[in-house]
Design a protein around this motif. Sequence first.
Motif, PDB file in Angstrom:
ATOM      1  N   MET A   1     149.971 102.110  82.912  1.00  0.00           N
ATOM      2  CA  MET A   1     149.015 101.821  82.277  1.00  0.00           C
ATOM      3  C   MET A   1     148.963 102.129  80.721  1.00  0.00           C
ATOM      4  N   ALA A   2     148.951 101.099  79.815  1.00  0.00           N
ATOM      5  CA  ALA A   2     148.805 101.426  78.397  1.00  0.00           C
ATOM      6  C   ALA A   2     147.521 102.313  77.945  1.00  0.00           C
ATOM      7  N   TRP A   3     147.833 103.184  76.913  1.00  0.00           N
ATOM      8  CA  TRP A   3     146.649 103.673  76.382  1.00  0.00           C
ATOM      9  C   TRP A   3     145.956 102.707  75.885  1.00  0.00           C
ATOM     10  N   PHE A   5     143.481 101.995  72.568  1.00  0.00           N
ATOM     11  CA  PHE A   5     143.126 102.585  71.204  1.00  0.00           C
ATOM     12  C   PHE A   5     142.036 102.049  70.478  1.00  0.00           C
ATOM     13  N   ALA A  41     156.270 107.155  74.226  1.00  0.00           N
ATOM     14  CA  ALA A  41     156.167 105.853  73.529  1.00  0.00           C
ATOM     15  C   ALA A  41     156.086 104.819  74.491  1.00  0.00           C
ATOM     16  N   GLN A  42     156.804 105.014  75.547  1.00  0.00           N
ATOM     17  CA  GLN A  42     156.965 104.142  76.721  1.00  0.00           C
ATOM     18  C   GLN A  42     155.518 104.023  77.511  1.00  0.00           C
ATOM     19  N   GLU A  43     155.132 105.437  77.639  1.00  0.00           N
ATOM     20  CA  GLU A  43     154.005 105.570  78.485  1.00  0.00           C
ATOM     21  C   GLU A  43     152.922 104.962  77.756  1.00  0.00           C
ATOM     22  N   ALA A  44     152.597 105.247  76.499  1.00  0.00           N
ATOM     23  CA  ALA A  44     151.439 104.679  75.485  1.00  0.00           C
ATOM     24  C   ALA A  44     151.663 103.321  75.083  1.00  0.00           C
ATOM     25  N   SER A  45     152.857 102.697  75.368  1.00  0.00           N
ATOM     26  CA  SER A  45     153.132 101.533  74.886  1.00  0.00           C
ATOM     27  C   SER A  45     152.976 101.258  73.182  1.00  0.00           C
ATOM     28  N   VAL A  46     153.298 102.306  72.532  1.00  0.00           N
ATOM     29  CA  VAL A  46     153.358 102.281  71.183  1.00  0.00           C
ATOM     30  C   VAL A  46     154.671 102.882  70.581  1.00  0.00           C
ATOM     31  N   ASN A  47     154.923 102.398  69.202  1.00  0.00           N
ATOM     32  CA  ASN A  47     156.010 102.472  68.643  1.00  0.00           C
ATOM     33  C   ASN A  47     156.436 104.006  68.739  1.00  0.00           C
TER      34      ASN A  47
ATOM     35  N   ILE B  34     159.994  98.651  63.626  1.00  0.00           N
ATOM     36  CA  ILE B  34     159.445  97.333  64.499  1.00  0.00           C
ATOM     37  C   ILE B  34     158.405  96.736  63.410  1.00  0.00           C
ATOM     38  N   GLU B 166     152.907  92.756  78.522  1.00  0.00           N
ATOM     39  CA  GLU B 166     152.999  94.380  78.580  1.00  0.00           C
ATOM     40  C   GLU B 166     154.331  94.963  78.720  1.00  0.00           C
ATOM     41  N   LYS B 170     157.124  96.831  76.172  1.00  0.00           N
ATOM     42  CA  LYS B 170     157.686  97.921  76.794  1.00  0.00           C
ATOM     43  C   LYS B 170     159.505  97.738  76.770  1.00  0.00           C
ATOM     44  N   ILE B 173     160.192  98.083  73.002  1.00  0.00           N
ATOM     45  CA  ILE B 173     160.109  99.611  72.659  1.00  0.00           C
ATOM     46  C   ILE B 173     161.291 100.368  73.391  1.00  0.00           C
ATOM     47  N   GLN B 194     149.845  97.667  67.989  1.00  0.00           N
ATOM     48  CA  GLN B 194     150.098  99.074  68.400  1.00  0.00           C
ATOM     49  C   GLN B 194     151.601  99.645  68.327  1.00  0.00           C
ATOM     50  N   ILE B 195     152.580  98.524  68.319  1.00  0.00           N
ATOM     51  CA  ILE B 195     154.097  98.916  68.554  1.00  0.00           C
ATOM     52  C   ILE B 195     154.554  98.608  67.382  1.00  0.00           C
ATOM     53  N   LEU B 196     153.857  98.130  66.125  1.00  0.00           N
ATOM     54  CA  LEU B 196     154.287  98.030  64.833  1.00  0.00           C
ATOM     55  C   LEU B 196     154.356  99.105  63.971  1.00  0.00           C
TER      56      LEU B 196
END
Lengths: 128, 238
Positions: A1-3, A5, A41-47, B34, B166, B170, B173, B194-196
């Motif tokens: 599950m992504a965090w 924000f 980063a994977q867990e939170a789905s962030v860069n 990214i 999602e 992932k 990432i 959020q990934i940028l």
Amino acid sequence: MAWQFKPTVPIYIQVVSVIKSRIFNGEYPPGSHLPSVRELAQEASVNPNTVQKAFGELEQSGLICTFRTAGRNVTEDEELIKRCKEDICRKYVNSFVNEMSTMGLSREDILSVLDDIIKSQTEKEGGL
Amino acid sequence: MSGYVVSVRELCKEYSGGFTALDRINVDLPYGQIIGLLGPNGGGKTTFIKILAGLLTPTSGSVEIGGYAPGVESKKIVSYLPERTYFNSWMTVKECIGFFEDFYEDFDSRAAKEMLNTLGINIDAKLKTLSKGTKEKVQLVLVMSRKAQLYLLDEPIAGVDPAAREFILKTIISNYNSNATVLISTHLISDIEQILDSFVFINQGKIFARGSVDSVREEKGMSLDEFFREVFRCLPNC
């Protein structure tokens, strides 16, 4: 599950708070090894760069230490962890008390509600 | 090698009929980020990506990718995910993997098969038997299984369900190495912000804004998505 924000706060700051609360609540105990940048980063789905930045911030505060080759650990300084925990508590309670006194609540009003709420939450979750 | 994977100077693209898709674009994209290529439909995003991929030639101006002009050398280091599939529908997933193996030296077929396996995609299935979302996943897996320096992803999340979205994020990432740059075009800003690291915002063929996502949040106190919605409300013709 992504965090999840909040839209108004920089993401790295929100990552910092999540890691901090995991250190405070013992999920990452003092001296323990932290997940890698990539794993978080994977867990939170962030860069990954965002996680890197968050780690940088935590290093500056001394809560985590980086070893050149062996990744990162939570600090072993339990005093420091306790101090940071109190700082946060003070910050929140401060703004809460300010808000309440602006609305005209007295010390007794605040304390009795606070007591009530903590009691009922403790019953519900067995927490606190 | 310069510090930028992409350097673009005074880039113009006019289509026959006189429509100006890109109007004097100047931009440098660093390694290891990214980057979101954002903007409304028809703003010039796909044209820009196709020029970087070497599929369209600029009308004027210069483009350098890893120090090369778009061409054979640049294509070796660029991994491009087009908006539409270019595989034939009678091909099996396994045949597509073979295709990539033949074409690209930097393709890691073992990694691709592993990812497809995790996703539960049967590599003996023919593409025409797969759903749209599954086909998009297959393509993304292939594109991300190359060890490229620049990944160009044109609308990788349009038209797939939130769970697949999602997964796609992932995959991006976890599969890009930290020296490579990923350029993702989309108009679905809230899903990817959020990934940028940073963004380039193109509207009506011009770069309208460029910056880091966190600086928008810090300075404007709003998300990238909200920021652009607000900017757009003020613009005519939108």
